[in-house]
Design a protein around this motif. Structure first.
Motif, mmCIF file in Angstrom:
data_model
loop_
_atom_site.group_PDB
_atom_site.id
_atom_site.type_symbol
_atom_site.label_atom_id
_atom_site.label_comp_id
_atom_site.label_asym_id
_atom_site.label_seq_id
_atom_site.Cartn_x
_atom_site.Cartn_y
_atom_site.Cartn_z
ATOM 1 N N GLY A 1 0.585 -1.076 0.084
ATOM 2 C CA GLY A 1 0.065 0.163 0.054
ATOM 3 C C GLY A 1 0.799 1.355 -0.015
ATOM 4 N N ILE A 2 0.439 2.243 -0.606
ATOM 5 C CA ILE A 2 1.015 3.462 -0.570
ATOM 6 C C ILE A 2 0.110 4.592 -0.138
ATOM 7 C CG2 ILE A 2 2.006 5.395 -2.183
ATOM 8 C CD1 ILE A 2 2.707 3.255 -4.061
ATOM 9 N N PHE A 3 0.270 5.351 0.727
ATOM 10 C CA PHE A 3 -0.375 6.254 1.321
ATOM 11 C C PHE A 3 -0.158 7.672 0.772
ATOM 12 C CE2 PHE A 3 -0.854 2.611 3.893
ATOM 13 C CZ PHE A 3 -1.964 2.722 4.127
ATOM 14 N N LEU B 1 8.799 8.454 0.627
ATOM 15 C CA LEU B 1 8.851 8.378 -0.888
ATOM 16 C C LEU B 1 9.096 9.418 -1.715
ATOM 17 C CD1 LEU B 1 6.265 5.393 -1.555
ATOM 18 C CD2 LEU B 1 8.552 5.168 -1.091
ATOM 19 N N GLY B 2 8.345 10.725 -0.976
ATOM 20 C CA GLY B 2 8.825 11.978 -1.540
ATOM 21 C C GLY B 2 7.686 13.095 -1.432
ATOM 22 N N ALA C 1 7.955 7.649 -8.690
ATOM 23 C CA ALA C 1 7.658 6.393 -9.618
ATOM 24 C C ALA C 1 8.739 5.467 -9.536
ATOM 25 C CB ALA C 1 7.346 6.655 -10.829
ATOM 26 N N ILE C 2 10.179 5.815 -9.587
ATOM 27 C CA ILE C 2 11.448 4.867 -9.556
ATOM 28 C C ILE C 2 11.557 4.477 -8.309
ATOM 29 C CG2 ILE C 2 13.778 5.085 -9.398
ATOM 30 C CD1 ILE C 2 13.617 7.361 -11.537
ATOM 31 N N ARG C 3 11.228 5.026 -6.969
ATOM 32 C CA ARG C 3 11.262 4.593 -5.886
ATOM 33 C C ARG C 3 10.217 3.582 -5.454
ATOM 34 N NH1 ARG C 3 11.564 10.404 -3.775
ATOM 35 N NH2 ARG C 3 13.870 10.783 -4.096
ATOM 36 N N VAL C 4 8.742 3.702 -6.035
ATOM 37 C CA VAL C 4 7.586 2.558 -5.816
ATOM 38 C C VAL C 4 8.174 1.564 -6.885
ATOM 39 C CG1 VAL C 4 5.314 2.443 -6.409
ATOM 40 C CG2 VAL C 4 5.730 4.510 -5.428
#
Length: 205
Positions: A80-82, A145-146, A181-184
């Protein structure tokens, strides 16, 4: 639909997309209880033509409601990404969501802070109190993530159908989106390799 009755998603910029909004009139309102939400999620995952898709990103409302539970019960998730704004009230939803994901053994890929700041020339304006996303990430021990700034061009290019990451690649927002996007992608591939799952799936809250 295809011959085998798979729903064809909208496709642009080599990205396939499906939304309940595509199936409703502009004036319609969706008022659904748990079983109807579960059925829609199941249909969008199983009955849409997703062939050729490397990552399936599912956008959910904030919170810990029926949609989240139905999704977790329906499909294996890479994580999951919040994506909160920096305010304290938004971060409360993030805290509850992360706790739910951890209890249900869904990895938390990280937190992205949206509407983080406004850049006016050399001046940085923290409209909503920058840094809340990073602080909650450190407190809950999940990756940060940023930050994504507020830019009028994000709204403008989106309304015109030309996302800022394509039409204005040198802007702070476009660069922030690409870096995140790269980190994800890296985090998802790491989860993928450790779980031996067949295809990564991400839930975005």
């Amino acid at each position: 639909a295809t011959k085998d009755e798979k729903i064809l998603p909208i496709e642009k910029f080599n990205i396939k997309m499906m939304s309940i909004g595509f199936l409703l009139n502009e004036d319609d309102t969706v008022i659904w209880r748990g079983p109807m939400i579960h059925g829609a999620i199941k249909q969008f995952i199983e009955d849409v033509e997703w062939s050729g898709v490397d990552n399936l990103i599912i956008d959910l409302p904030p919170g810990t409601g029926d949609a989240h539970l139905s999704l977790i019960q329906t499909v294996p998730l890479s994580g999951g990404i919040f994506v909160p704004t920096p305010q304290d009230v938004a971060l409360l939803d993030v805290k509850r969501g992360i706790q739910m994901f951890k209890k249900l053994n869904v990895p938390v890929i990280g937190i992205v802070e949206k509407m983080s700041y406004l850049q006016n020339g050399a001046q940085i304006i923290d409209i909503f109190g920058r840094g809340g996303g990073k602080n909650i990430a450190e407190k809950l021990e999940v990756p940060f993530l940023g930050e994504i700034p507020i830019e009028i061009d994000v709204r403008k290019t989106s309304d015109e159908g030309h996302p800022i990451v394509i039409s204005m690649q040198d802007t702070p927002s476009a660069q922030a989106y690409n870096e995140i996007a790269i980190r994800v992608k890296e985090a998802t591939e790491e989860v993928q390799s450790s779980s031996n799952a067949s295809a990564p799936r991400i839930v975005v809250q």
